[in-house]
Structures are given as structure tokens and as C-alpha cells.
Design a protein around this motif. Structure first.
Motif, PDB file in Angstrom:
ATOM      1  N   SER A   1      67.750  -3.803 -52.126  1.00 50.39           N
ATOM      2  CA  SER A   1      67.265  -5.193 -52.079  1.00 50.39           C
ATOM      3  C   SER A   1      67.863  -6.026 -53.194  1.00 50.39           C
ATOM      4  N   THR A   2      67.990  -5.416 -54.367  1.00 52.01           N
ATOM      5  CA  THR A   2      68.544  -6.168 -55.493  1.00 52.01           C
ATOM      6  C   THR A   2      69.991  -6.566 -55.195  1.00 52.01           C
TER       7      THR A   2
ATOM      8  N   GLY B   1      57.416  -0.912 -51.291  1.00 52.58           N
ATOM      9  CA  GLY B   1      58.821  -0.716 -51.633  1.00 52.58           C
ATOM     10  C   GLY B   1      59.657  -0.238 -50.466  1.00 52.58           C
TER      11      GLY B   1
ATOM     12  N   ASP C   1      74.910  -0.243 -65.503  1.00 58.84           N
ATOM     13  CA  ASP C   1      74.435  -0.728 -66.807  1.00 58.84           C
ATOM     14  C   ASP C   1      73.505   0.267 -67.496  1.00 58.84           C
TER      15      ASP C   1
HETATM   16  P1  GTP Z   1      63.722   0.397 -51.413  1.00 53.61           P
HETATM   17  O1  GTP Z   1      63.450  -0.936 -50.748  1.00 53.61           O
HETATM   18  O2  GTP Z   1      62.496   1.107 -51.911  1.00 53.61           O
HETATM   19  O3  GTP Z   1      64.655   1.268 -50.651  1.00 53.61           O
HETATM   20  O4  GTP Z   1      64.432   0.095 -52.788  1.00 53.61           O
HETATM   21  P2  GTP Z   1      65.793  -0.627 -52.960  1.00 53.61           P
HETATM   22  O5  GTP Z   1      66.886   0.341 -52.717  1.00 53.61           O
HETATM   23  O6  GTP Z   1      65.774  -1.902 -52.189  1.00 53.61           O
HETATM   24  O7  GTP Z   1      65.738  -0.883 -54.497  1.00 53.61           O
HETATM   25  P3  GTP Z   1      65.439  -2.218 -55.281  1.00 53.61           P
HETATM   26  O8  GTP Z   1      66.514  -3.213 -55.077  1.00 53.61           O
HETATM   27  O9  GTP Z   1      64.042  -2.627 -55.012  1.00 53.61           O
HETATM   28  O10 GTP Z   1      65.606  -1.651 -56.743  1.00 53.61           O
HETATM   29  C1  GTP Z   1      64.845  -0.574 -57.239  1.00 53.61           C
HETATM   30  C2  GTP Z   1      64.684  -0.712 -58.736  1.00 53.61           C
HETATM   31  O11 GTP Z   1      65.951  -0.572 -59.382  1.00 53.61           O
HETATM   32  C3  GTP Z   1      64.165  -2.074 -59.151  1.00 53.61           C
HETATM   33  O12 GTP Z   1      63.284  -1.898 -60.215  1.00 53.61           O
HETATM   34  C4  GTP Z   1      65.413  -2.820 -59.591  1.00 53.61           C
HETATM   35  O13 GTP Z   1      65.132  -3.806 -60.563  1.00 53.61           O
HETATM   36  C5  GTP Z   1      66.244  -1.713 -60.172  1.00 53.61           C
HETATM   37  N1  GTP Z   1      67.673  -1.996 -60.100  1.00 53.61           N
HETATM   38  C6  GTP Z   1      68.381  -2.415 -59.015  1.00 53.61           C
HETATM   39  N2  GTP Z   1      69.674  -2.567 -59.330  1.00 53.61           N
HETATM   40  C7  GTP Z   1      69.810  -2.242 -60.635  1.00 53.61           C
HETATM   41  C8  GTP Z   1      70.903  -2.191 -61.546  1.00 53.61           C
HETATM   42  O14 GTP Z   1      72.043  -2.500 -61.235  1.00 53.61           O
HETATM   43  N3  GTP Z   1      70.628  -1.776 -62.807  1.00 53.61           N
HETATM   44  C9  GTP Z   1      69.387  -1.427 -63.208  1.00 53.61           C
HETATM   45  N4  GTP Z   1      69.222  -1.041 -64.457  1.00 53.61           N
HETATM   46  N5  GTP Z   1      68.328  -1.476 -62.397  1.00 53.61           N
HETATM   47  C10 GTP Z   1      68.527  -1.877 -61.112  1.00 53.61           C
END
Ligand code: GTP
Length: 598
Positions: free
Chosen positions: A20-21, A53, A136
Motif C-alpha cells: 500500500s505504501t 491490514g 532505508d
Molecule cells: P498489507 O496490506 O498488510 O499486505 O501490507 P502492505 O504490504 O500494504 O504494507 P504497508 O504498505 O501497509 O506497509 C507495512 C508497514 O511497512 C507500514 O508500517 C509501512 O509504514 C512500512 N513501510 C512500507 N514501506 C516502507 C519502507 O520503504 N521503509 C520502511 N522503513 N518502512 C516501510
């Protein structure tokens, strides 16, 4: 936008690796939204999705992107739901793409879901771009992850893009890779229209918004379209692109992804996987892969207060507008009064429906013990299909009983093999076969009774594999089985809503489990409560809740009136979520708690 300048892609990842991010960053980078509005409003908007999530409904967005070659591109990001209950929707979303970004966390490396997702993408012959995210983090180990991408995924690690979605590093490189490595769509705008429906949602002002990918032909506002499976014809009011908002457009041609609005009243009038064509000039055949999703888990919904039946009926009707997979009919129970029998895609789907009805529609609900659908051959030669234990046939009339079986595919790291096989055997698994998709991993294919997996199998699998197990299944057939109906008596009174149909050899185990659970769930009352499990009138398990002695407010004597009032209010609230069955208060939670794992 012409076909060579279109890219259709999806992002797939293990949970929490940053899907998602990254999606939000891509949206932000393509200038669609400023830093201030960033986050909050974008993909994954439902509250429940955020809390859990996981993505439940997919969202799609078209990103305008000017690439290094100076050309303007339309990058269609198709989001996919993240749970096995919705795997058919995932498959239709992927069928609408030419490529995927496969996101891997730089500190965690390749995980079970990464592999499962990779296989899905490969099944659809998609271009796969590995993205190493979270570089990072101090714990990031890019070389280790590159080696895994090479060894375990069999992808070229040199193509992996290093990125931090959080810090905004490598986003441009991801966009350039989408343009360079994902092939443009193939298709012919001169041929009869064929477009694949991969999602639909209900908008209170416009009716159903259908999301689709055009493979051939052109679709314009004013066209008469036919949904080939559903065999219904609609006049298209509007077609357009998904931007931050919907953006109407004169036409959508081969290769593109977008929406149509055609005065469709409920999403149940559309089918994910159906083909849209022109009524006047139809495609010769629908697109391949259509499958009608059918509910596999059934449970009855009752209002906590019988007066709320009408309100529940209205809530369900509204809710159904947006959820084609939910089916329901009227039902009634001696213990719980009037309600509805509902069918769900799985237990997560059931949870979502329950939660949304309670939160968004303000309903206070009781759900009965979920069941699968059984089939019976009766002595008079007739057959019966039963998903509601209330209608369990008289045992003397049953000649043969059948239960649904699934074929499950489990991918796990080798070290969990023993624990997972033990779980599968406990759940009556048969005919297992094994393969080794990559070093250190095993894929187990095994046949299991559906009833043994729908309730908590996935949770148990996650537990025994510490989150590394992935699981997918398909229904295969019905097999002869030895079934009984397990009744639950509370102070000698049968609570029909707690009855379940179970495999005979497991009846005792279930009876004990349910009695023990109810003992925890039902609060003590002024008198002793006996809970019993019975099969055909024979008691097979029991537990007792002893009477309580003290008045809860007694200890607040003298003075602190506000505390006393608070306590009474809390009790009253608690009561709202209870149901009187005979003279016993049974809390709402008891009805499903009996099936959950600890
Ligand atoms: P689901 O929807 O549960 O599958 O998760 P997702 O894959 O969509 O992950 P999401 O984007 O919600 O990120 C999960 C966690 O990782 C969050 O707390 C984000 O802030 C963190 N996060 C995402 N990208 C990065 C990154 O590049 N660096 C760091 N340090 N944290 C990250």
C-alpha cells in the motif's frame, strides 16, 4: 492514449512488505496528489481494511506518467484483495494485467506469500519486476534478498529495483521499469468488444460502477452492452477512467482499464469474471476463466432484540447492493426468533459482513454456528442439500450422507513439514502429494473436507508455520461421510441455534469443546447452569456453570454513587449483547466463539 503507451499492472507482496505504501507513493509521484493529501484517502480506504491490514475490495487507478523517452503513458494500477476467500477476484484482476511488481521487504526477504503470489503471476504469464523495498531500514540486507530472488524465485536479481516507499527512494526507477519491462497490451480495437469485469461496487448516487479491462473493441457512452454470462443488456450512461475521482471519457478502447455506469441497481447483477460485449455486434465467445463464486459457509443472523428484525432486513438489503457474494433468505429459530440464513465465501467474508452490519448499519447481531452445505440421499429415494442444522433429516431416513471436499495447495518452508502434515491429518486430509518449487520449500497438495478448513484452518496454519505458510483451495466434489447432528442443551433446553452437523467420529471432541467454550462465554447467573452436548438424545459431553453469590454492586456500598452507576450501565450494555434463551442469558459472542481457535 494508444495501446503502445498503456501498461496494466498490479502490485503483489507478502503482508506488510509495503504494497500500500508503494502504491500511494506511485500515485503521489505521478503528480496526482500533493504531500498534504498524501496517505489517508488512497487505496485501501475501508476502515476494516486498515485495521486488519488487508485489502478486501480492490481499487484501481490510472496514473499519467511522462517517461524518460518523452512519451506520455497511462499506467493502470489494479489492486488485488489479499485473502484466500477472495482468490477468484485476485485471479480476474491479474488476468487484466500484463505485469506485476513483486515487492520484497529488504530485511525480511522472500516469504511464503511472496512465492504464492509469484506463482499466481506466472500462471497468468505476467512480466514480473522484483522490487526490494525498505532499503532505508538499518536491518536491510540487499545482497541476501538478491540471492533469494535468484535462488528461490528464479528471477534475475539484476533487474530488482531498490526502493524505499517510505522515504520515496527509487520510485522513479519503479515507474521506468513498468514502462520498460511490462509489455503493452495486445488487442484490436477493430474487433467486436470484449471486456473483462474484475470488480464492481455500488455508489448510492449512480448505481453500480463496474471495473473492467477492454481486450478488444471500443466501448462508448450510449452503447447497448450485453453481460454475456448474466445475459442482461444495459444502456451505458458513462464510461471513464479511475483517477483520484472517476473521470468520464468519450470511449475506452482495447488495452484500457476503466469503469462503466449503466443504471445497474445492485452488484449482484454483475459477475466478476463476466465478459462485456456489444449487443449489436457481440464477441463470438466470452473471455476464458469465468467462474461463478458460490457461498461455502452458512450461518444465520438474528437481531439481538426481536423488534429489530425489520431494521436488520433493511440493513441486509442495503448491504447486499455492494456485495454480490453474500446470499440470504429468511430463517427462524425457536430460540432466536426471526432472522436470515446467509451464505459467505469463507470465514473472513462472514467476519466482514458481521462487522460492517454492526458498524455501518448499527445492527446488534447474533450469528449462529457456521456450517458448510451437506447432501443427503434419503430412504425414499429423494435427495436433500442442507446447510442449516435445523433441517437435518431424521436419522432413520438417511441412507447416505455426503460432505464437500476441497483440494488444498499449501506452500511452506521445509522445516514446518511435520507440523503442517500433523494439522492436515487431524483435519482428515487424504491423498497428499508433494513437490519442491524451490530449495527449502515444499508444496503440499492434499484433499480435505471443507468443514475442517473453513473455520480456523488458515489461522492454525499461520500459527504452526509462524506466518510462513500460504494456502489456497478449490472445491472438488462431495464424498460419502458419516455425519451426525450435535445438539446443545442449556439447562435441558435445546438451543437450536447452537446445533451443528459434525463428522461422527469427532462428535464427542466437538461436544466437549463446545461445552467448555460455552462455560467460558456464558456469565454466571443466580442459579446453576448445565450445558450438555447430545447426539440423537444421548448426552455425550457436559459442563456446569455454578451460581454466583455476590451482587456486583455490593462492594461499592457507601458513597461512590458514580462508580455504582457506571457499573450498572456497563452491565446494561453487556445485556444488550446477550440473548435470553429460556431463562438463560447467552452472550452474542458465544454463538461463534465455539468454533474459533484459542
Ligand atoms: P498489507 O496490506 O498488510 O499486505 O501490507 P502492505 O504490504 O500494504 O504494507 P504497508 O504498505 O501497509 O506497509 C507495512 C508497514 O511497512 C507500514 O508500517 C509501512 O509504514 C512500512 N513501510 C512500507 N514501506 C516502507 C519502507 O520503504 N521503509 C520502511 N522503513 N518502512 C516501510
Amino acid at each position: 492514449i494508444h495501446m503502445p503507451n498503456i501498461r496494466n499492472f498490479s502490485i503483489i507482496a507478502h503482508i506488510d512488505h509495503g504494497k500500500s505504501t508503494l502504491a500511494d507513493r506511485l500515485i503521489q509521484h505521478t503528480g496526482m496528489v500533493g504531500e498534504r493529501e498524501f496517505r489517508d484517502q488512497l487505496l485501501d480506504t475501508m476502515d476494516i481494511e486498515r485495521e486488519r491490514g488487508i485489502t478486501i475490495k480492490s481499487n484501481t487507478i490510472t496514473l499519467p506518467y511522462k517517461a524518460k523517452d518523452g512519451e506520455q503513458y497511462a499506467l493502470n494500477l489494479i489492486d488485488t484483495p489479499g485473502h484466500v476467500d477472495f482468490s477468484y477476484e485476485v485471479s480476474r484482476a491479474l488476468a487484466s494485467c500484463e505485469g506485476v511488481l513483486l515487492v520484497v521487504d529488504a530485511s525480511q526477504g522472500v516469504q511464503a506469500q511472496t512465492l504464492a503470489n509469484l506463482y499466481l503471476a506466472m500462471e497468468h504469464d505476467l512480466a514480473i519486476i522484483p522490487v526490494i523495498n525498505k532499503i532505508d531500514l538499518p536491518s536491510a540486507d540487499v545482497n541476501m534478498v538478491k540471492e533469494q530472488i535468484d535462488q528461490e524465485l528464479g528471477l534475475d536479481p539484476e533487474l530488482a529495483i531498490l526502493c524505499s516507499a517510505k522515504e520515496g527512494i527509487g520510485i522513479e526507477a519503479v515507474l521506468d521499469a513498468i514502462v520498460a519491462q511490462i509489455p503493452p497490451p495486445q488487442g484490436d480495437r477493430g474487433r467486436p468488444l470484449s471486456a473483462l469485469i474484475f470488480d464492481a461496487y455500488y455508489d448510492p448516487y449512480r448505481g453500480v460502477i463496474v471495473s473492467f479491462r477492454v481486450f478488444d473493441g471500443v466501448l462508448k457512452a450510449g452503447d447497448l452492452v450485453r453481460f454475456m454470462f448474466h445475459n442482461a443488456v444495459y444502456k451505458v450512461e458513462e464510461v471513464g477512467l479511475f483517477r483520484l475521482q472517476r473521470q468520464p471519457s468519450p470511449e475506452l478502447a482495447a488495452g484500457m482499464v476503466g469503469y462503466l455506469i449503466a443504471g445497474i441497481k445492485t452488484v449482484a447483477d454483475t459477475r466478476v469474471g463476466d465478459t462485456i460485449t456489444l449487443d449489436a455486434n457481440p464477441a463470438a465467445a466470452p473471455l476464458p476463466g469465468f467462474k461463478e463464486v458460490k457461498p461455502v459457509v452458512f450461518s444465520s443472523l438474528y437481531p439481538v432484540a426481536s423488534d429489530d428484525y425489520q431494521s436488520l432486513a433493511e440493513a441486509l438489503e442495503k448491504y447486499k447492493l455492494n456485495d454480490a457474494a453474500l446470499v440470504y433468505t429468511k430463517d427462524s429459530s425457536a430460540a432466536l426468533g426471526q432472522g436470515f440464513r446467509c451464505g459467505f465465501l469463507g470465514l473472513l467474508h462472514l467476519d466482514i459482513v458481521q462487522e460492517r452490519l454492526e458498524r455501518e448499519y448499527n445492527q446488534s447481531l447474533i450469528m449462529t454456528t457456521p456450517s458448510v452445505r451437506y447432501k443427503f440421499q434419503l430412504t425414499d429415494g429423494s435427495e436433500a442439500a442442507i446447510d442449516n442444522p435445523q433441517f437435518y433429516p431424521d436419522p432413520v431416513r438417511i441412507q447416505k450422507a455426503f460432505e464437500p471436499f476441497i483440494r488444498a495447495a499449501l506452500i511452506i518452508p521445509e522445516r514446518y513439514m511435520g507440523a503442517v502434515m500433523k494439522l492436515c491429518l487431524e483435519r482428515r486430509g487424504v491423498n497428499s502429494t508433494f513437490s519442491y518449487p524451490s530449495p527449502g520449500r515444499i508444496e503440499i497438495t492434499i484433499e480435505l473436507p471443507l468443514a475442517e478448513v473453513v473455520f480456523d484452518f488458515y489461522d492454525r496454519l499461520k500459527t504452526v508455520t509462524q506466518g510462513y505458510g500460504s494456502f489456497d483451495y478449490e472445491l472438488i466434489d462431495y464424498r460419502e461421510s458419516d455425519l451426525v447432528k450435535l445438539d446443545i442443551l442449556v439447562n435441558s433446553e435445546k438451543v437450536d441455534a447452537l446445533s451443528t452437523i459434525v463428522f461422527k467420529d469427532k462428535a464427542r471432541e466437538w461436544g466437549v469443546r463446545i461445552c467448555d467454550r460455552l462455560k467460558e462465554e456464558i456469565p454466571r447467573q443466580q442459579f446453576k447452569i448445565a450445558i450438555q452436548g447430545a447426539v440423537g438424545g444421548k448426552i455425550i459431553s457436559r459442563s456446569t456453570i455454578s451460581a454466583f453469590r455476590k451482587d456486583v454492586t455490593a462492594k461499592c456500598y457507601g458513597g461512590d454513587i458514580t462508580r455504582k452507576r457506571k457499573l450498572l450501565e456497563k452491565q446494561k450494555k453487556g445485556k444488550k449483547r446477550m440473548k435470553m434463551v429460556g431463562n438463560i442469558m447467552i452472550p452474542q459472542s458465544a454463538f461463534v466463539a465455539v468454533l474459533r481457535s484459542e
